[in-house]
Design a protein around this motif. Structure first.
Motif, PDB file in Angstrom:
ATOM      1  N   SER A 119       8.218  21.516  -1.614  1.00 14.54           N
ATOM      2  CA  SER A 119       7.199  22.044  -2.447  1.00 14.54           C
ATOM      3  C   SER A 119       6.258  21.320  -3.137  1.00 14.54           C
ATOM      4  O   SER A 119       6.928  20.474  -4.178  1.00 14.54           O
ATOM      5  N   CYS A 120       5.202  21.437  -3.255  1.00 16.69           N
ATOM      6  CA  CYS A 120       4.487  20.262  -3.733  1.00 16.69           C
ATOM      7  C   CYS A 120       2.881  21.201  -4.082  1.00 16.69           C
ATOM      8  O   CYS A 120       2.451  21.745  -2.966  1.00 16.69           O
ATOM      9  N   PHE A 159       0.794  -1.122  -0.036  1.00 14.71           N
ATOM     10  CA  PHE A 159       0.100  -0.049  -0.044  1.00 14.71           C
ATOM     11  C   PHE A 159       0.769   1.380  -0.038  1.00 14.71           C
ATOM     12  O   PHE A 159       2.040   1.138   0.528  1.00 14.71           O
ATOM     13  N   GLU A 160       0.516   2.537  -0.521  1.00 18.84           N
ATOM     14  CA  GLU A 160       0.875   3.626  -0.528  1.00 18.84           C
ATOM     15  C   GLU A 160      -0.040   4.829  -0.376  1.00 18.84           C
ATOM     16  O   GLU A 160      -1.260   4.730  -0.792  1.00 18.84           O
ATOM     17  N   PHE A 161       0.499   5.909   0.123  1.00 19.71           N
ATOM     18  CA  PHE A 161      -0.403   7.071   0.176  1.00 19.71           C
ATOM     19  C   PHE A 161       0.077   7.816  -1.269  1.00 19.71           C
ATOM     20  O   PHE A 161       0.942   7.899  -1.695  1.00 19.71           O
ATOM     21  N   SER A 162      -1.167   7.997  -1.956  1.00 13.39           N
ATOM     22  CA  SER A 162      -1.102   8.821  -2.986  1.00 13.39           C
ATOM     23  C   SER A 162      -1.241  10.236  -3.212  1.00 13.39           C
ATOM     24  O   SER A 162      -0.552  10.858  -4.174  1.00 13.39           O
ATOM     25  N   SER A 163      -1.628  10.688  -2.174  1.00 11.85           N
ATOM     26  CA  SER A 163      -1.831  12.181  -1.903  1.00 11.85           C
ATOM     27  C   SER A 163      -2.027  12.665  -0.506  1.00 11.85           C
ATOM     28  O   SER A 163      -2.508  11.580   0.380  1.00 11.85           O
ATOM     29  N   ALA A 165      -5.066  22.491   0.599  1.00 10.32           N
ATOM     30  CA  ALA A 165      -4.114  22.111  -0.173  1.00 10.32           C
ATOM     31  C   ALA A 165      -3.979  20.897  -0.455  1.00 10.32           C
ATOM     32  O   ALA A 165      -4.276  20.124   0.526  1.00 10.32           O
ATOM     33  N   THR A 166      -3.318  20.405  -1.567  1.00 19.35           N
ATOM     34  CA  THR A 166      -3.267  18.635  -1.988  1.00 19.35           C
ATOM     35  C   THR A 166      -1.978  18.726  -2.799  1.00 19.35           C
ATOM     36  O   THR A 166      -1.596  19.269  -3.437  1.00 19.35           O
ATOM     37  N   CYS A 167      -1.216  17.727  -2.135  1.00 21.30           N
ATOM     38  CA  CYS A 167       0.018  17.416  -2.824  1.00 21.30           C
ATOM     39  C   CYS A 167      -0.438  16.103  -3.334  1.00 21.30           C
ATOM     40  O   CYS A 167      -0.584  14.911  -2.639  1.00 21.30           O
ATOM     41  N   SER A 168      -0.235  15.721  -4.620  1.00 24.90           N
ATOM     42  CA  SER A 168      -0.780  14.629  -5.525  1.00 24.90           C
ATOM     43  C   SER A 168       0.288  13.670  -5.916  1.00 24.90           C
ATOM     44  O   SER A 168       0.289  12.896  -6.602  1.00 24.90           O
ATOM     45  N   ASP A 169       1.555  14.151  -5.407  1.00 22.33           N
ATOM     46  CA  ASP A 169       2.925  13.251  -5.865  1.00 22.33           C
ATOM     47  C   ASP A 169       3.076  12.129  -4.663  1.00 22.33           C
ATOM     48  O   ASP A 169       3.286  12.472  -3.730  1.00 22.33           O
ATOM     49  N   SER A 170       2.692  11.158  -5.142  1.00 21.84           N
ATOM     50  CA  SER A 170       3.021   9.840  -4.079  1.00 21.84           C
ATOM     51  C   SER A 170       4.180   9.716  -3.349  1.00 21.84           C
ATOM     52  O   SER A 170       4.407   9.410  -2.465  1.00 21.84           O
ATOM     53  N   ILE A 215       6.362  12.854   3.227  1.00 16.48           N
ATOM     54  CA  ILE A 215       5.741  13.833   4.575  1.00 16.48           C
ATOM     55  C   ILE A 215       5.090  12.835   5.481  1.00 16.48           C
ATOM     56  O   ILE A 215       5.542  13.148   6.598  1.00 16.48           O
ATOM     57  N   VAL A 216       4.629  11.672   5.079  1.00 20.48           N
ATOM     58  CA  VAL A 216       4.122  10.605   6.000  1.00 20.48           C
ATOM     59  C   VAL A 216       5.021  10.433   6.727  1.00 20.48           C
ATOM     60  O   VAL A 216       5.034  10.040   8.165  1.00 20.48           O
ATOM     61  N   TYR A 217       6.065   9.845   6.216  1.00 19.67           N
ATOM     62  CA  TYR A 217       7.533   9.227   6.892  1.00 19.67           C
ATOM     63  C   TYR A 217       7.974  10.055   7.969  1.00 19.67           C
ATOM     64  O   TYR A 217       8.180   9.978   8.887  1.00 19.67           O
ATOM     65  N   SER A 218       7.990  11.485   7.476  1.00 18.98           N
ATOM     66  CA  SER A 218       8.692  12.575   8.354  1.00 18.98           C
ATOM     67  C   SER A 218       7.543  12.777   9.723  1.00 18.98           C
ATOM     68  O   SER A 218       8.064  13.053  10.774  1.00 18.98           O
ATOM     69  N   LEU A 219       6.463  12.642   9.457  1.00 22.90           N
ATOM     70  CA  LEU A 219       5.361  12.639  10.603  1.00 22.90           C
ATOM     71  C   LEU A 219       5.549  11.678  11.338  1.00 22.90           C
ATOM     72  O   LEU A 219       5.500  11.894  12.732  1.00 22.90           O
TER      73      LEU A 219
END
Length: 123
Positions: free
Chosen positions: A82-83, A34-38, A58-63, A69-73
């Motif tokens: 920037s996205c 599984f992966e986060f797509s946005s 705001a939305t970042c759609s670059d998976s 971002i998720v890993y950093s959280l």
């Protein structure tokens, strides 16, 4: 706080324990297939001095960026990218993890934001 997972929008009550649970358990995917797509964030800020409401969706759609971002959280590691016409930043300050858009990194007793920056943490 809310997030969209498996076709459902899930809500947390917005307190510190809910934010830590979200970062520490609920943000993890079942397995590596599984992966986060946005990632999307919605912020509102009311400036009492100028009596002005600022809203940003705001939305970042670059998976790949979303995964970073998720890993950093999850890890508390600093990350900036920037996205989607926004600058996304994750950083830790006083043992708390922050997600902000268009903010200047500041780790002090008073985290200040300009009128164009929006920051979230529940702790």
């Amino acid at each position: 706080s809310s997030y969209f997972y498996k076709g459902e929008t899930l809500f947390s009550d917005g307190n510190c324990d809910a934010w830590k649970s979200f970062l520490g358990t609920q943000l993890y995917l079942p397995d590596s297939s599984f992966e986060f797509s946005s990632i999307s964030a919605a912020f509102q800020n009311y400036d009492f001095r100028n009596k002005k409401l600022t809203a940003l969706n705001a939305t970042c759609s670059d998976s790949k960026i979303t995964s970073n971002i998720v890993y950093s959280l999850q890890s508390g590691l600093n990350y900036q990218v920037s996205c989607g016409d926004q600058t996304w930043k994750v950083f830790s300050c006083f043992s708390q993890t922050y997600l902000c858009l268009n903010c200047k990194y500041s780790c002090s007793n008073k985290l200040s934001c300009s009128s164009s920056s929006l920051l979230t943490t529940s702790c």
